[in-house]
Enzyme design. Structure first.
Site, short mmCIF file in Angstrom:
data_model
loop_
_atom_site.label_atom_id
_atom_site.label_comp_id
_atom_site.label_asym_id
_atom_site.label_seq_id
_atom_site.Cartn_x
_atom_site.Cartn_y
_atom_site.Cartn_z
N TRP A 175 -7.81 -8.77 1.49
CA TRP A 175 -7.15 -9.50 0.40
C TRP A 175 -6.38 -8.57 -0.56
CZ3 TRP A 175 -10.53 -14.13 -1.65
CH2 TRP A 175 -11.12 -14.80 -0.57
N ASP A 207 11.53 3.15 13.07
CA ASP A 207 10.78 1.98 13.53
C ASP A 207 9.62 2.49 14.38
OD1 ASP A 207 9.85 -0.23 14.91
OD2 ASP A 207 11.83 -1.10 15.17
N LEU A 240 0.83 -1.21 0.00
CA LEU A 240 0.00 0.00 0.00
C LEU A 240 0.86 1.26 0.00
CD1 LEU A 240 -2.78 1.31 0.16
CD2 LEU A 240 -2.69 1.04 2.66
N TYR A 245 -2.89 -12.79 14.21
CA TYR A 245 -2.76 -11.56 13.39
C TYR A 245 -4.03 -10.71 13.51
CZ TYR A 245 -3.13 -8.76 9.10
OH TYR A 245 -3.34 -7.75 8.20
#
Ligand SMILES: NC(=O)c1ccc[n+]([C@@H]2O[C@H](COP(=O)([O-])OP(=O)(O)OC[C@H]3O[C@@H](n4cnc5c(N)ncnc54)[C@H](OP(=O)(O)O)[C@@H]3O)[C@@H](O)[C@H]2O)c1
Length: 293
Positions: A162, A49, A25, A138
């Site tokens: 997806w 990070d 993305l 997850y």
């Protein structure tokens, strides 16, 4: 509000930070925003990070953005069952750091979550108000990430499903690789969702930023239109790339994986369509556009 401040908010170009910028993305956002008059800054884990609060806080205080689009995440769904600490650290703690800073530094955060927060027991599209009940670790860390972001008003969460892109690793590339190695591949048909071209999601996010004065905070769902099983998705990938590989439909029980996935995870897009004037392409149209470009 003072007149000059109002004019600044309306007319000044916005400054937008994109975290996780080298992922699917993030890379689509980078390409799509290239001609924007807004100023985008793209960072990934090598630069900052999101789990390192001290560095993150210094960086964001210095940059003072108007928006932060959080594409940084731990996204290895099966591996997360084994690497629970790291998945939780990135998805819950890292997102929590960004959310806290959004409140302290007064930027608006757009966070991305997943259809895997749902258990798939419904048979009609999931609304934003439906109760999550993740089946995988997850999914649990992403639900935790949502709770972190929703602690502070003004933020936006978009659940999607997806994702694939020409960047990064995804199902489209896996099927293309398998098709070049085998004559027959087996793909599950009893999990149904909506494949989503990350480029369409990136375009939707940029529209939200354009319309930000009229776009309320809260939870939204976005995916490509239509419904597919992984089997349908694989068949279309092969059709659009003219591959003759045979696809055999199998049950999830015949393809054991570490993480359990919802059998149905279609997201209702009624809410986002109410606030954005966008036409969302059908998943086949967007897949074809990627594979035949
Ligand atoms: N992929 C899907 O099918 C899917 C479906 C639904 C929702 N989503 C959600 O959509 C969002 C974007 O997904 P995506 O597919 O674009 O993900 P992606 O390709 O895996 O990209 C994630 C990026 O985040 C980076 N990252 C990982 N840990 C970080 C850290 N501690 N600090 C800063 N950056 C870090 C990754 O770097 P490394 O690669 O070096 O780790 C990677 O560049 C995620 O929130 C994901 O949960 C994805």
């Amino acid at each position: 509000m003072h007149f000059i401040l109002i004019m600044r908010k309306i007319y000044m170009n916005k400054k937008i930070i994109v975290t996780g910028a080298n992922g699917q993305l993030g890379s689509e956002l980078r390409e799509l925003s290239a001609d924007s008059t807004d100023r985008f800054i793209f960072i990934d884990v090598d630069e900052v990070d999101i789990c390192d609060m001290e560095r993150l806080s210094k960086f964001l205080s210095r940059e003072n953005p108007d928006f932060l689009i959080n594409c940084a995440a731990y996204t290895a769904v099966d591996k997360a069952e084994k690497e629970k600490d790291i998945a939780e650290k990135i998805n819950k703690t890292g997102t929590g750091n960004l959310a806290l800073l959004s409140s302290q530094l007064k930027f608006r955060m757009i966070h991305i979550s997943t259809d895997f927060v749902f258990d798939g027991k419904k048979s009609t599209p999931y609304d934003e108000d439906d109760e999550p009940n993740p089946l995988s670790f997850y999914g649990k860390t992403k639900w935790d990430s949502e709770k972190e972001v929703m602690k502070y008003e003004n933020n936006i969460i978009i659940r999607t499903s997806w994702l694939y892109s020409r960047f990064g690793n995804n199902f489209v590339k896996t099927i293309q690789r398998l098709a070049s190695e085998k004559d027959t591949i087996s793909v599950v048909y009893d999990q149904v969702g909506a494949p989503t071209n990350a480029r369409d999601l990136a375009a939707c996010i940029l529209s939200i930023i354009d319309e930000s004065n009229n776009f309320p905070a809260g939870m939204y769902h976005f995916s490509n239109e239509g419904v597919a099983s992984w089997y349908d998705f694989a068949c279309s990938i092969l059709e659009y790339t003219n591959k003759k590989t045979t696809v055999l439909p199998i049950r999830s029980s015949e393809y054991p994986s570490l993480a359990v996935r919802p059998s149905y995870s279609i997201l209702s897009k009624n809410k986002i369509k109410k606030y954005l004037d966008i036409k969302i392409p059908d998943w086949r149209q967007s897949l074809k556009a990627l594979l035949q470009s």
